[in-house]
Design an enzyme around this catalytic site. Sequence first.
Site, mmCIF file in Angstrom:
data_model
loop_
_atom_site.group_PDB
_atom_site.id
_atom_site.type_symbol
_atom_site.label_atom_id
_atom_site.label_comp_id
_atom_site.label_asym_id
_atom_site.label_seq_id
_atom_site.Cartn_x
_atom_site.Cartn_y
_atom_site.Cartn_z
ATOM 1 C CE LYS A 110 -4.205 -1.978 1.930
ATOM 2 N NZ LYS A 110 -5.013 -2.205 3.127
ATOM 3 C CE LYS A 147 -6.163 -7.753 -3.190
ATOM 4 N NZ LYS A 147 -6.289 -7.172 -1.917
ATOM 5 C CE LYS A 154 -13.648 -3.358 -1.264
ATOM 6 N NZ LYS A 154 -12.914 -3.686 -0.049
HETATM 7 P P1 ADP Z 1 -9.725 -4.756 -1.401
HETATM 8 O O1 ADP Z 1 -8.305 -5.240 -1.586
HETATM 9 O O2 ADP Z 1 -10.437 -4.677 -2.672
HETATM 10 O O3 ADP Z 1 -9.794 -3.482 -0.599
HETATM 11 P P2 ADP Z 1 -10.551 -6.049 0.987
HETATM 12 O O4 ADP Z 1 -9.168 -5.842 1.513
HETATM 13 O O5 ADP Z 1 -11.632 -5.264 1.617
HETATM 14 O O6 ADP Z 1 -10.502 -5.829 -0.573
HETATM 15 O O7 ADP Z 1 -10.907 -7.581 1.030
HETATM 16 C C1 ADP Z 1 -12.125 -8.131 1.439
HETATM 17 C C2 ADP Z 1 -12.089 -9.628 1.264
HETATM 18 O O8 ADP Z 1 -12.018 -9.964 -0.121
HETATM 19 C C3 ADP Z 1 -10.854 -10.288 1.909
HETATM 20 O O9 ADP Z 1 -11.190 -11.546 2.416
HETATM 21 C C4 ADP Z 1 -9.901 -10.391 0.779
HETATM 22 O O10 ADP Z 1 -8.950 -11.408 0.982
HETATM 23 C C5 ADP Z 1 -10.855 -10.711 -0.372
HETATM 24 N N1 ADP Z 1 -10.262 -10.250 -1.618
HETATM 25 C C6 ADP Z 1 -10.002 -8.970 -1.969
HETATM 26 N N2 ADP Z 1 -9.440 -8.915 -3.174
HETATM 27 C C7 ADP Z 1 -9.311 -10.190 -3.593
HETATM 28 C C8 ADP Z 1 -8.796 -10.798 -4.772
HETATM 29 N N3 ADP Z 1 -8.297 -10.062 -5.745
HETATM 30 N N4 ADP Z 1 -8.839 -12.141 -4.872
HETATM 31 C C9 ADP Z 1 -9.361 -12.895 -3.880
HETATM 32 N N5 ADP Z 1 -9.871 -12.391 -2.744
HETATM 33 C C10 ADP Z 1 -9.845 -11.054 -2.592
#
Ligand code: ADP
Length: 323
Positions: free
Chosen positions: A110, A189, A192
């Site tokens: 990040k 990856k 958001k």
């Molecule tokens: P982001 O990275 O989009 O902000 P979050 O950190 O809020 O997402 O993640 C919420 C849930 O979704 C977590 O359990 C995270 O591991 C899963 N997740 C987020 N992005 C992915 C991805 N690209 N592939 C698989 N799982 C994901």
Amino acid sequence: MRVLSGIQPSGSLHLGNYFGMMKRMVEYQQNNELFCFLVNYHALTTVYDAALLRKQTFEAACDFLALGLDPSKSVFWVQSDVPEATELTWLLANVTGIGLLERCHSYKDKTAKGITPSCGLFAYPVLMAADILLYGGEKVPVGKDQKQHLEIARDLAMRFNSTYGETFVVPEADIEENAALLPGIDGQKMSKSYGNTIKIFSDEKDLREKIMRIITDSTPVDRPKPVAGNVLYELYALFLNKKEKEHLKERFLTPGLKYGDVKKELFGVIWEFFEPYRKERQKLAEDKQYVVETMRQGARKAREVAAVYLERARRNVGLDYWN
Ligand code: ADP
Ligand code: TRP
């Protein structure tokens, strides 16, 4: 079994969130004690716009409910409605070695992407551990990107227990290998924070546009297309059963396939897949009072559980000076 997980309302929920976590959470509510929450304290590490945070928290609640999270079968709430999590964070912070946090990939990724390296961002895994330990979570469904954070939560539970006596359940990560780490439209990856997502509930135009932008290689049409590391193939495969996946693979390996055609097809598949939930999502979005009341009720249930663990932790560290 107590199954628990949270998601950040830091942007619109996307396919990575759905396959990495949300879908499994909805399934788990049938035979488990499900605890599911929207981690808006965590979102504060990246969202500095109050109106946006409010909006996204409400929308994430609508998304989950529309996708089948049933508040009568689960405990579903917004993290900040149970402020006990922040107190437990402080208690845990004192058994957290700095080195542990310094090694976190998520923090490094990040900050490398330009997100301000604040104290909150650095302590993010401690708050996450508090979220889990506060409710005695046993199994935590997350995507692979959260594996290290889960290890920290386990480590802190064990350290706290060995320092102050048995207090917390040691949680376990539950990672679905098939959707361990979904790529975004740019091949990194899907997240958001990276602006590369395919939203679960986008409008038709936006969805089509995102899919057409999925990164592809420059293999000529008359050559077999690779499947390993092929973002288009990986995203499409999520919506297919084993046999259909085999068929798609065969099509990729047969010369003549045009990526543009596959993209158009994938648009149809995704649009149809979420069709049954779209109406419900719309209805919820128009009934703010119902959604807010549902979240408040969830928080009341969550708070009862949190109070027990927090009280035990307070006592075990010696905050009960009156005794
Ligand atoms: P982001 O990275 O989009 O902000 P979050 O950190 O809020 O997402 O993640 C919420 C849930 O979704 C977590 O359990 C995270 O591991 C899963 N997740 C987020 N992005 C992915 C991805 N690209 N592939 C698989 N799982 C994901
Ligand atoms: N850090 C998690 C993520 O970004 C979200 C989260 C916060 C979480 N608290 C949690 C996940 C507790 C599981 C359990 O995805």
